[in-house]
Design a protein around this motif. Structure first.
Motif, short mmCIF file in Angstrom:
data_model
loop_
_atom_site.label_atom_id
_atom_site.label_comp_id
_atom_site.label_asym_id
_atom_site.label_seq_id
_atom_site.Cartn_x
_atom_site.Cartn_y
_atom_site.Cartn_z
N SER A 274 14.61 -19.42 -7.15
CA SER A 274 15.91 -18.41 -7.01
C SER A 274 17.02 -18.97 -7.06
CB SER A 274 15.63 -17.51 -5.87
OG SER A 274 15.52 -18.19 -4.63
N THR A 275 17.27 -20.14 -6.45
CA THR A 275 18.50 -21.06 -6.08
C THR A 275 18.94 -21.63 -7.46
OG1 THR A 275 17.85 -21.35 -3.66
CG2 THR A 275 19.64 -22.94 -4.97
N GLY A 276 17.78 -22.05 -8.02
CA GLY A 276 18.20 -22.78 -9.43
C GLY A 276 18.56 -21.62 -10.46
N VAL A 277 17.92 -20.29 -10.48
CA VAL A 277 18.49 -19.45 -11.38
C VAL A 277 19.70 -19.02 -10.97
CG1 VAL A 277 18.17 -17.12 -11.98
CG2 VAL A 277 16.03 -18.50 -11.92
N ALA A 278 20.19 -19.15 -9.60
CA ALA A 278 21.39 -18.45 -9.34
C ALA A 278 22.63 -19.48 -9.80
CB ALA A 278 21.64 -18.38 -7.70
N GLU A 279 22.26 -20.48 -9.65
CA GLU A 279 23.26 -21.79 -10.13
C GLU A 279 23.55 -21.86 -11.58
OE1 GLU A 279 21.62 -25.38 -8.14
OE2 GLU A 279 22.27 -24.78 -6.13
N GLN A 303 9.17 -11.13 4.03
CA GLN A 303 9.12 -12.34 3.11
C GLN A 303 10.41 -12.65 2.37
OE1 GLN A 303 6.50 -14.63 3.40
NE2 GLN A 303 6.04 -13.52 5.18
N SER A 304 11.06 -11.64 2.37
CA SER A 304 12.46 -11.56 1.30
C SER A 304 13.38 -12.82 1.54
CB SER A 304 13.20 -10.48 1.44
OG SER A 304 12.09 -9.26 0.85
N ALA A 305 13.36 -13.19 3.05
CA ALA A 305 14.36 -14.19 3.28
C ALA A 305 13.80 -15.60 3.22
CB ALA A 305 14.72 -13.96 4.82
N ALA A 306 12.58 -15.56 2.56
CA ALA A 306 11.81 -16.82 2.49
C ALA A 306 11.79 -17.30 1.03
CB ALA A 306 10.39 -17.03 2.94
N SER A 311 17.48 -13.72 -1.01
CA SER A 311 18.15 -14.71 0.11
C SER A 311 18.88 -15.77 -0.75
CB SER A 311 16.96 -15.52 0.70
OG SER A 311 16.09 -16.29 -0.42
N ALA A 312 18.61 -15.86 -1.98
CA ALA A 312 19.66 -16.95 -2.65
C ALA A 312 21.10 -15.91 -2.82
CB ALA A 312 19.01 -17.11 -4.17
N VAL A 313 21.03 -14.71 -3.10
CA VAL A 313 22.26 -14.06 -3.33
C VAL A 313 22.90 -13.96 -2.06
CG1 VAL A 313 23.32 -11.71 -3.74
CG2 VAL A 313 21.24 -12.76 -5.25
N LEU A 314 22.28 -13.65 -0.96
CA LEU A 314 22.94 -13.68 0.37
C LEU A 314 23.59 -15.12 0.62
CD1 LEU A 314 20.54 -11.78 2.62
CD2 LEU A 314 22.76 -11.17 1.98
N ALA A 315 22.86 -16.34 0.24
CA ALA A 315 23.49 -17.53 0.36
C ALA A 315 24.63 -17.83 -0.51
CB ALA A 315 22.34 -18.62 0.00
#
Length: 373
Positions: A274-279, A303-306, A311-315
């Protein structure tokens, strides 16, 4: 008159009901029905599983679908595509080429990842400068042998014959040859991986994911794990001679039935999905210049925060303290980290009604958030 605002819509897919791009569009339509002058930006999310290609196509301007036909996980031909981004990056999705949903029936022993490898080769032959590989949703437990075989590696039994496809063939493996393995593209390979499982053992590919692929008994799981163990031993020995890393304990090596391990042997780098997709989709930059974000998923739970997309959007929103709202099919965990939250099940009156008309209720949820903004 209310001043126009910029709102980013960055949901994950609502599994079984709406792809991420469809969900983002429906939320935005609902928002626009209440606040028609706002600037609405669609940045659908994914975690490296099914729908990742669609999310990139919607979120990244200038993306081009590149169609091809590959060999599916049960040897039937599958018409698929990989995605060419404007910067010369190729995105290939395992779920659409060698995924679990492509099987007519579960085949734990002989499902394979050759089709995924064929799509990667097509992107390399086109001349991509970088590859991004989404490996969620695998049908096989072949350790990535199918992928590596398509990339030029050779896996031979004691008589010097190529081993059969799938996990069953791994048990006969005696020699792994890597001298004809294709090089990485100039700017490398990133693998979007949403799990951290090692290749072997109680938390490995066979034990954790084998049952959903048809290994329903302890004996069947042990056979799969044994095939992977043989693969890891032979590949580790021969990869060392070829000066390649082959660590079956690396976090994510067990992803996609061990495809994570095979790609590590090739020289790829595993990154959180998810982090890779976000970036790559430009989500952080979009959030930095917006007034609010709407994210969502089918079920928001503990589990949504893991590592999930939410979680990537929140970050991504945290550095600028950007307001984030949530739309979910059902909500079963605290939502205090969100400025607002809407449950489709509560809005529709039941989960069944929400799923039956998910597009309608996503629009209604978007309108609800807009009215309370």
């Amino acid at each position: 008159m209310t001043a126009p605002s910029t709102i980013v819509f960055a949901p994950d897919s609502f599994k079984g009901s709406a792809m991420a791009g469809q969900a983002a569009s429906a939320m935005a339509r609902g928002w626009a029905s209440v606040r028609p002058t706002d600037n609405l930006v669609l940045k659908p999310m994914a975690d490296g599983g099914e729908g990742t290609l669609d999310a990139f196509e919607t979120a990244v301007p200038g993306s081009t679908r590149m169609p091809l036909r590959v060999t599916g996980p049960d040897d039937r031909p599958v018409d698929v595509s990989w995605l060419l981004l404007a910067d010369g990056t190729g995105v290939v999705e395992l779920a659409s080429t060698s995924g679990l949903t492509l099987l007519g029936e579960l085949r734990a022993d002989d499902a394979h990842s050759h089709g995924f490898g064929q799509a990667i080769v097509a992107a390399l032959d086109f001349g991509v400068r970088r590859l991004v590989l989404a490996i969620g949703g695998s049908s096989s437990t072949d350790g990535g042998a199918g992928v590596l075989d398509e990339l030029g590696a050779r896996f031979l039994d004691a008589a010097g014959r190529p081993v059969r496809a799938g996990n069953r063939g791994l048990r006969d493996l005696a020699v792994a040859e890597f001298h004809t393995l294709r090089p990485l593209p100039p700017d490398g390979v990133e693998v979007l991986c949403d799990v951290t499982n090692p290749l072997l053992g109680a938390s490995g590919a066979a034990a954790v994911y084998g049952p959903q692929k048809g290994a329903v008994t302890a004996e069947a799981v042990n056979l799969l794990d044994g095939g992977l163990a043989t693969f890891a031993r032979v590949v580790g020995r021969d990869a060392l001679r070829a000066r390649r890393d082959a660590d079956p304990t690396h976090p994510g090596a067990g992803a996609a039935g061990g495809v994570g391990f095979g790609l590590l042997v090739w020289g790829a780098r595993l990154v959180p999905g998810s982090t890779g997709v976000a970036e790559m989709s430009g989500l952080p930059a979009a959030i930095a210049s917006c007034d609010a974000v709407v994210t969502g998923e089918g079920s928001f739970d503990s589990q949504s925060a893991a590592g999930k997309a939410v979680s990537a959007v929140l970050a991504a929103a945290a550095p600028n303290a950007t307001r984030v709202s949530l739309i979910a099919g059902r909500i079963s965990a605290p939502t205090e980290q969100f400025a607002d939250a809407v449950s489709l099940s509560l809005l529709a009156g039941s989960a069944q009604k929400a799923q039956a008309e998910v597009g309608h209720w996503l629009e209604a949820a978007g309108a609800t958030l807009a009215g309370r903004f």
